[in-house]
Scaffold this motif. Structure first.
Motif, PDB file in Angstrom:
ATOM      1  N   THR A  92       0.829  -1.200   0.000  1.00 11.43           N
ATOM      2  CA  THR A  92       0.000   0.000   0.000  1.00 11.43           C
ATOM      3  C   THR A  92       0.867   1.255   0.000  1.00 11.43           C
ATOM      4  OG1 THR A  92      -1.646  -1.234   1.279  1.00 11.43           O
ATOM      5  CG2 THR A  92      -1.950   1.141   1.107  1.00 11.43           C
ATOM      6  N   LEU A  95       2.126   1.850  -3.414  1.00  9.74           N
ATOM      7  CA  LEU A  95       1.084   2.454  -4.241  1.00  9.74           C
ATOM      8  C   LEU A  95       0.957   3.939  -3.930  1.00  9.74           C
ATOM      9  CD1 LEU A  95      -0.987   1.684  -6.388  1.00  9.74           C
ATOM     10  CD2 LEU A  95      -2.605   1.171  -4.561  1.00  9.74           C
ATOM     11  N   HIS A  96       1.012   4.286  -2.658  1.00  9.13           N
ATOM     12  CA  HIS A  96       0.950   5.692  -2.253  1.00  9.13           C
ATOM     13  C   HIS A  96       2.134   6.459  -2.821  1.00  9.13           C
ATOM     14  CE1 HIS A  96       1.640   9.204   0.320  1.00  9.13           C
ATOM     15  NE2 HIS A  96       0.337   9.193   0.535  1.00  9.13           N
ATOM     16  N   LEU A 128      -6.494  -1.946  -2.710  1.00 12.54           N
ATOM     17  CA  LEU A 128      -7.067  -0.684  -3.170  1.00 12.54           C
ATOM     18  C   LEU A 128      -8.018  -0.101  -2.132  1.00 12.54           C
ATOM     19  CD1 LEU A 128      -7.738  -1.231  -6.989  1.00 12.54           C
ATOM     20  CD2 LEU A 128      -5.909   0.092  -5.892  1.00 12.54           C
ATOM     21  N   ARG A 130      -7.658  -0.389   1.132  1.00  8.47           N
ATOM     22  CA  ARG A 130      -6.758   0.246   2.106  1.00  8.47           C
ATOM     23  C   ARG A 130      -6.269   1.592   1.589  1.00  8.47           C
ATOM     24  NH1 ARG A 130      -3.643  -2.783   6.275  1.00  8.47           N
ATOM     25  NH2 ARG A 130      -2.244  -1.024   6.026  1.00  8.47           N
ATOM     26  N   PHE A 131      -5.889   1.602   0.328  1.00  4.89           N
ATOM     27  CA  PHE A 131      -5.373   2.830  -0.278  1.00  4.89           C
ATOM     28  C   PHE A 131      -6.435   3.925  -0.262  1.00  4.89           C
ATOM     29  CE2 PHE A 131      -4.757   5.493  -4.082  1.00  4.89           C
ATOM     30  CZ  PHE A 131      -3.498   6.025  -3.795  1.00  4.89           C
ATOM     31  N   ASN A 135      -6.256   7.445   1.522  1.00  3.88           N
ATOM     32  CA  ASN A 135      -6.108   8.568   0.590  1.00  3.88           C
ATOM     33  C   ASN A 135      -7.453   8.876  -0.072  1.00  3.88           C
ATOM     34  OD1 ASN A 135      -2.899   8.643   0.451  1.00  3.88           O
ATOM     35  ND2 ASN A 135      -3.527   6.509   0.206  1.00  3.88           N
TER      36      ASN A 135
END
Length: 344
Positions: A92, A95-96, A128, A130-131, A135
């Motif tokens: 994650t 990804l961030h 996704l 979690r993301f 965010n």
């Protein structure tokens, strides 16, 4: 199409390397569609049949498409370094970092977007989710296929430990991906994925993702603490994660959530029912205010499909009705401010 091309690259972040495939490099004010695959799959095997489907091209040509492969999961990946940490929080963070710290704009100057519509399957749906929770301003919408927001309980943990002793890694992952009916019938799709996974040169990396997904934490979502964007939950009838998806739906805000249960779809509806999923995805995007002038798909115009829908109006009372998609082209979908429970 003119102005659109494919860019494939490995992107280094402070937390690890992501393999990224980007389609369409023209400037657009629309969000990008960002996908994340499931365990045992990579972006190609998980999403190519869906995004190469004829009816999907109307969507693809209007959005930048970004496929993300988790570290070490792409085709031909080298063994993941044993000294490096590998877990879902790390993925994650990757990804961030890809979205913010490294900066998509800096990597691809011809691409212009600030938000994404996430499309994830299984482990990818969890990542996704979690993301999006971390965010919320970066995510305009979520399509979560086979989502399980819960941590594994003791019974599941014990069953997994037993399975790891009695079954090969390949068979464990197949039980995660496919319904019991598909496994019993040994469908062509099951056979092809069994061969692909068992012979994968990066099987060690696949096992890392499998173990870390099984060690996931509860997302702790409820109607008061949930996603800040429209969400479409998708699961196949009798799929391994059918109950988990139903439970997730019960936790989400009914005014921004659509729930699609697909008959005859098995465990991977994006592979077995790309036509139905494309149609639902188009409705979802239209409900967000994009592609409003788009007509219904040829599939809808050529046959009549009855969709049983339950709507929560004004958050106080609900009513049911049947939507018949027949020759009435150009119908607008339900808006994201309505909950749609569909069995098709």
């Amino acid at each position: 199409e003119r102005g659109c091309r494919k860019i494939e690259s490995s992107v280094e972040t402070p937390h690890g390397v992501l393999h990224v495939t980007l389609h369409g490099t023209r400037t657009t004010r629309r969000p990008a569609i960002l996908t994340f695959h499931d365990v045992g799959l990579d972006s190609k095997s998980c999403f190519s049949p869906l995004f190469k489907f004829d009816e999907m091209q109307e969507i693809v040509k209007n959005f930048t498409l970004i496929h993300i492969d988790a570290p070490g999961q792409e085709e031909g990946a080298a063994a993941y370094p044993e000294h490096l940490l590998f877990n879902i929080p790390l993925i994650t963070l990757c990804l961030h970092a890809y979205a913010y710290d490294v900066g998509v704009i800096n990597l691809y100057p011809s691409v212009s977007f600030r938000t994404v519509i996430g499309v994830g399957v299984g482990a990818g749906a969890y990542i996704l989710a979690r993301f999006a929770l971390a965010n919320p301003d970066a995510v305009e919408g979520l399509v979560l296929i086979n989502i399980d927001t819960n941590a594994r309980g003791w019974i599941d943990w014990a069953a997994q430990k037993l399975s790891s002793v009695t079954s090969s890694l390949t068979e464990q992952i197949l039980c995660h991906l496919f319904s019991q009916e598909e496994l019993s019938s040994s469908t062509e799709l099951v056979q092809s994925h069994r061969e692909r996974i068992s012979k994968a040169p990066n099987l060690f990396n696949i096992e890392l993702l499998w173990k870390t997904y099984n060690s996931r934490r509860d997302l702790s979502i409820d109607r008061n603490s949930s996603f800040k964007c429209p969400v479409m939950l998708v699961v196949g009838d009798h799929a391994p994660y059918e109950d988990a998806a139903v439970e997730c739906n019960s936790k989400l805000d009914p005014t921004t959530t659509s729930f699609l249960k697909m008959a005859d779809a098995g465990g991977l509806p994006q592979l077995t029912q790309p036509a139905k999923l494309t149609e639902a995805f188009k409705y979802f995007i239209q409900g967000m205010g994009y592609m409003a002038s788009s007509c219904m798909t040829r599939l809808s115009r050529s046959r009549t499909t009855s969709l049983s829908s339950s709507y929560s109006m004004d958050g106080s009372r609900s009513r049911s009705r049947t939507l018949s998609q027949g020759s009435q082209g150009g119908q607008m979908p339900p808006s994201p401010s309505q909950t749609m429970e569909v069995s098709c």
